[in-house]
Write a protein that holds these residues in place. Structure first.
Motif, PDB file in Angstrom:
ATOM      1  N   THR A   1      -3.438   8.832  -9.892  1.00  0.00           N
ATOM      2  CA  THR A   1      -3.522   8.717 -11.322  1.00  0.00           C
ATOM      3  C   THR A   1      -4.038  10.282 -11.777  1.00  0.00           C
ATOM      4  N   THR A   2      -3.865  10.835 -12.905  1.00  0.00           N
ATOM      5  CA  THR A   2      -4.148  11.960 -13.336  1.00  0.00           C
ATOM      6  C   THR A   2      -5.441  12.349 -12.938  1.00  0.00           C
ATOM      7  N   ASP A   3      -6.238  11.237 -13.182  1.00  0.00           N
ATOM      8  CA  ASP A   3      -7.802  11.510 -12.836  1.00  0.00           C
ATOM      9  C   ASP A   3      -8.043  11.858 -11.452  1.00  0.00           C
ATOM     10  N   ASP A   4      -7.462  11.036 -10.521  1.00  0.00           N
ATOM     11  CA  ASP A   4      -7.408  11.493  -9.257  1.00  0.00           C
ATOM     12  C   ASP A   4      -6.954  12.842  -8.951  1.00  0.00           C
TER      13      ASP A   4
ATOM     14  N   THR B   1       2.309   0.090  -8.219  1.00  0.00           N
ATOM     15  CA  THR B   1       1.167   0.402  -9.003  1.00  0.00           C
ATOM     16  C   THR B   1       0.191   1.006  -7.897  1.00  0.00           C
TER      17      THR B   1
ATOM     18  N   THR C   1       0.597   4.872  -6.394  1.00  0.00           N
ATOM     19  CA  THR C   1       0.754   6.066  -7.201  1.00  0.00           C
ATOM     20  C   THR C   1      -0.804   6.633  -7.405  1.00  0.00           C
TER      21      THR C   1
END
Length: 103
Positions: A36-39, A31, A34
């Protein structure tokens, strides 16, 4: 009586505790690796901001160069050089692929 509990504790630690610790940290590593989409959104915004700031620096350097003929700009990434553009092109291609379009 202690002779019975010690092997039970050791076997329990080997077959329950050790796999639990290993699986727990394997999950944590997967985890944490990866993005994140925010990043991703933040990185794209920062990339666009950097491009705009680079264009502004070009404008400022052109204005200063017209006022002072002895002005030489500092060495930085130049938009017209192929070697400087290669990494930027790869980054733009990755962003386009992530959005589902190709440039």
């Amino acid at each position: 009586m202690e002779d019975v509990f010690l092997p039970i504790i050791i076997v329990g630690m080997l077959f329950i505790g050790l796999p639990w610790v290993i699986l727990h940290y394997m999950t944590k590593w997967k985890t944490a690796a990866t993005i994140t989409t925010d990043d991703e959104v933040l990185l794209e915004e920062l990339y666009n901001l950097a491009k705009r700031l680079d264009e502004r620096m070009d404008t400022v350097e052109r204005l200063v160069a017209t006022d002072d003929p002895d002005f030489t700009p500092a060495r930085r990434l130049i938009a017209d050089q192929e070697k400087d553009n290669q990494q930027l092109r790869e980054l733009e291609q990755l962003i386009a692929e992530k959005k589902g379009t190709r440039s």
